[in-house]
Design a protein around this motif. Structure first.
Motif, PDB file in Angstrom:
ATOM      1  N   CYS A 272       0.798  -1.157   0.051  1.00 26.85           N
ATOM      2  CA  CYS A 272       0.157  -0.007  -0.034  1.00 26.85           C
ATOM      3  C   CYS A 272       0.819   1.193  -0.181  1.00 26.85           C
ATOM      4  CB  CYS A 272      -0.869  -0.019   1.269  1.00 26.85           C
ATOM      5  SG  CYS A 272      -2.071  -1.444   1.207  1.00 26.85           S
ATOM      6  N   ARG A 280      -7.556   4.774  -0.456  1.00 28.43           N
ATOM      7  CA  ARG A 280      -7.657   4.994   0.724  1.00 28.43           C
ATOM      8  C   ARG A 280      -8.907   4.616   1.408  1.00 28.43           C
ATOM      9  NH1 ARG A 280      -3.235   9.344   2.322  1.00 28.43           N
ATOM     10  NH2 ARG A 280      -1.378   7.927   1.480  1.00 28.43           N
ATOM     11  N   VAL A 289      -7.013  -3.942   5.880  1.00 23.41           N
ATOM     12  CA  VAL A 289      -5.632  -3.744   6.662  1.00 23.41           C
ATOM     13  C   VAL A 289      -4.684  -3.438   5.595  1.00 23.41           C
ATOM     14  CG1 VAL A 289      -4.079  -4.485   7.986  1.00 23.41           C
ATOM     15  CG2 VAL A 289      -6.739  -5.271   8.600  1.00 23.41           C
ATOM     16  N   ALA A 290      -4.191  -2.455   5.764  1.00 30.73           N
ATOM     17  CA  ALA A 290      -2.750  -2.030   5.054  1.00 30.73           C
ATOM     18  C   ALA A 290      -1.593  -2.692   5.854  1.00 30.73           C
ATOM     19  CB  ALA A 290      -2.627  -0.431   4.836  1.00 30.73           C
ATOM     20  N   PHE A 292       2.516  -2.417   6.458  1.00 31.65           N
ATOM     21  CA  PHE A 292       3.665  -1.840   6.351  1.00 31.65           C
ATOM     22  C   PHE A 292       4.735  -2.990   6.318  1.00 31.65           C
ATOM     23  CE2 PHE A 292       6.388   1.366   8.509  1.00 31.65           C
ATOM     24  CZ  PHE A 292       7.052   1.799   7.132  1.00 31.65           C
ATOM     25  N   TYR A 305       6.208   4.444   2.459  1.00 31.14           N
ATOM     26  CA  TYR A 305       4.622   4.293   3.156  1.00 31.14           C
ATOM     27  C   TYR A 305       4.310   5.389   3.796  1.00 31.14           C
ATOM     28  CZ  TYR A 305       1.229   1.624   6.399  1.00 31.14           C
ATOM     29  OH  TYR A 305       0.467   1.259   7.240  1.00 31.14           O
ATOM     30  N   GLU A 307       2.227   6.220   6.595  1.00 37.05           N
ATOM     31  CA  GLU A 307       1.455   5.586   7.696  1.00 37.05           C
ATOM     32  C   GLU A 307       0.357   6.755   8.156  1.00 37.05           C
ATOM     33  OE1 GLU A 307       0.645   3.120   9.425  1.00 37.05           O
ATOM     34  OE2 GLU A 307      -0.012   3.698  11.558  1.00 37.05           O
ATOM     35  N   LEU A 310      -2.835   7.367   5.844  1.00 40.01           N
ATOM     36  CA  LEU A 310      -3.564   6.043   5.815  1.00 40.01           C
ATOM     37  C   LEU A 310      -4.315   6.060   7.042  1.00 40.01           C
ATOM     38  CD1 LEU A 310      -0.970   3.418   4.431  1.00 40.01           C
ATOM     39  CD2 LEU A 310      -3.432   3.702   3.568  1.00 40.01           C
ATOM     40  N   LYS A 311      -3.659   6.370   8.358  1.00 40.72           N
ATOM     41  CA  LYS A 311      -4.357   6.522   9.486  1.00 40.72           C
ATOM     42  C   LYS A 311      -5.501   7.742   9.421  1.00 40.72           C
ATOM     43  CE  LYS A 311      -3.498   4.437  13.351  1.00 40.72           C
ATOM     44  NZ  LYS A 311      -3.652   3.243  13.815  1.00 40.72           N
ATOM     45  N   LYS A 316      -7.083   0.789   8.856  1.00 37.25           N
ATOM     46  CA  LYS A 316      -6.508  -0.094   9.803  1.00 37.25           C
ATOM     47  C   LYS A 316      -5.016  -0.462   9.270  1.00 37.25           C
ATOM     48  CE  LYS A 316      -9.429  -3.490  10.706  1.00 37.25           C
ATOM     49  NZ  LYS A 316     -10.006  -4.646  10.959  1.00 37.25           N
ATOM     50  N   THR A 317      -4.042  -0.303  10.152  1.00 38.80           N
ATOM     51  CA  THR A 317      -2.526  -0.854   9.606  1.00 38.80           C
ATOM     52  C   THR A 317      -1.976  -1.852  10.589  1.00 38.80           C
ATOM     53  OG1 THR A 317      -1.512   1.226  10.778  1.00 38.80           O
ATOM     54  CG2 THR A 317      -2.478   1.416   8.438  1.00 38.80           C
ATOM     55  N   TRP A 357       2.495  -1.790  18.493  1.00 38.66           N
ATOM     56  CA  TRP A 357       2.091  -2.135  16.973  1.00 38.66           C
ATOM     57  C   TRP A 357       2.721  -3.771  16.615  1.00 38.66           C
ATOM     58  CZ3 TRP A 357       3.743   1.084  12.147  1.00 38.66           C
ATOM     59  CH2 TRP A 357       2.874   1.102  11.222  1.00 38.66           C
TER      60      TRP A 357
END
Ligand code: GUN
Ligand code: ZN
Length: 432
Positions: A272, A280, A289-290, A292, A305, A307, A310-311, A316-317, A357
């Motif tokens: 992603c 997105r 879910v993406a 990383f 990437y 983050e 996306l957030k 969701k990552t 994470w």
């Protein structure tokens, strides 16, 4: 004979995603703590003095002081047939696949080879403190049997699936729409929910699947909504261009998977890196879910990437190694490279967020936080013991460290498999 075991040490477990480096209400930390394990499950967590008084008379006490006790690490995207592809020189994604990866994966038609690599691969995970992984197997069903078979021997909670791929690769790694459906179906019946194994329906990526094969993937998802789905998305510019040529009617890359009903909260999209705003929004809306994959994105020159982007779109990552495009099995090394990728974009990953994470955060991305990713009572006893002074350079740096956050940052910046003192899987020590 008592089956009870108590691990003593500094106990750290996350309750939610930390907002900031000083967000001390996001975790529980006990300086002289203990974890009581019974029948592979966490029975209690608390002060050593309290819990040690309540133990069975013949319980085993293992003293891990002064080390940190955390939930085992979770790797949400890795390729087990690439254990002998890792560290292959000089190519970006499509050339890397054609030159190194596809030829290597042809070897997994041989069940003996698949078993040998699966065994070594899973031992590497354990050595690096990873207790759950979500893996791509090869196109050959025997590679999936080898993967789950070796995981079962070690009683690990593992997720994986056979890649479905029916074009744009050598004959030895191709299936057909029908054979990919039939083989996936029988693997789901054999492995999904068998012990601690869960199946992921795995169309490798749009380039190696015809529309007919993605229809088969869609049928599998509809028939088995309890399974995960995993694929690759928007990793590299040449990949994105080729994908658009193959699916000219799609609005964008994600739209291909969306068209075939492959989005949802159990769907994991690796990379992603170059998503457009519509993609997105569709990821967020579907709860997809993406993932990383920092060491891989750097190694293959794929890109940075985003983050924060996306957030802020509500996606969701998760975070992962992506071995063998990724360059290390260690989730600590992965955090270190991830930190740098975000630094280049003026984004900051604080060390509490980092360790959240790779434990609870990745468990939440898999909807497994009631089973793994924390040290809560009634969780499965997958536990890692961490030494932030494992090397001379780390020990020297630790002389000046004053807080838990600083210690975690030393672990992620300087740590690797040498910092993993022990890995417990379902309560059993497995590394030493
Ligand atoms: N896209 C399709 N297959 C792969 C793979 O094996 N590794 C990476 N990094 N990207 C892919
Ligand atoms: Zn991958």
């Amino acid at each position: 004979m008592s089956d009870e075991k108590l691990l003593r040490g500094r106990v750290l477990s996350f309750k939610r995603e930390p907002d900031a480096i000083n967000d001390s209400s996001s975790y529980d930390y006990i300086e002289d703590g203990a974890i009581v394990i019974r029948q592979g499950m966490i029975a209690a967590v608390g002060q050593f003095n309290d819990l040690s008084r309540k133990l069975d008379s013949n319980a085993i006490i293992i003293d891990h002081r002064p080390h940190l006790l955390m939930s085992g690490f979770i790797d949400t995207h890795i390729h087990f047939p690439q254990a002998q592809v890792i560290a292959s020189w000089g190519a970006q994604l499509l050339d890397w696949l054609n030159t190194y990866t596809f030829p290597e994966e042809t070897k997994f038609s041989n069940a003996e080879h698949a078993k040998k690599i699966a065994s070594a691969f899973i031992d590497e995970l354990i050595r690096h403190g990873t207790t759950t992984a979500v893996a791509y197997c090869s196109v050959h069903p025997q590679s999936v049997d080898a993967y789950f078979g070796e995981a079962a021997v070690r009683n690990m909670r593992m997720i994986g699936g056979k890649v479905m791929m029916d074009r744009n690769a050598p004959e030895g790694v191709l299936d057909t729409p029908q054979s990919s459906y039939d083989a996936s179906k029988s693997l789901i019946e054999r492995w999904h929910g068998n012990g601690r194994s869960s199946y992921a329906i795995t169309p490798r990526f749009a380039i190696t699947s015809t529309p007919q094969q993605l229809e088969m993937a869609q049928a599998l998802v509809q028939e088995h909504p309890e399974c995960y789905v995993q694929t690759h998305l928007s990793e590299n510019h040449a990949e994105i261009e080729f994908t658009a040529e193959l699916y000219p009617e799609a609005r964008d890359y994600l739209d291909i998977y969306q068209h075939y009903g492959l989005l949802g909260p159990r769907s994991l999209f690796g990379h992603c890196v170059h998503l457009k705003p519509r993609e997105r929004a569709a990821m967020a809306q579907s709860g997809s879910v993406a993932v990383f994959c920092p060491t891989s994105n750097l190694f293959l020159g794929s890109g940075l990437y985003d983050e924060a982007g996306l957030k802020s779109s509500g996606v969701k990552t998760a975070i992962a190694t992506d071995v063998g495009g990724g360059t290390n099995y260690s989730m600590l090394r992965t955090l270190d490279e991830g930190y740098k990728v975000l630094q280049l974009q003026r984004q900051q990953m604080n060390p509490l967020k980092s360790f959240y994470w790779i434990t609870r955060g990745n468990a939440e991305a898999l909807s497994l936080e009631d089973k793994i990713g924390t040290l809560d009572a009634d969780s499965e006893a997958d536990i890692v013991i961490l030494d932030a002074s494992a090397t001379p350079a780390m020990a020297l740096r630790m002389e000046t460290v004053k807080s838990l956050s600083e210690e975690l940052f030393v672990l992620q910046t300087l740590g690797d498999d040498r910092s993993i003192v022990e890995t417990y899987i379902a309560g059993e020590s497995c590394k030493r």
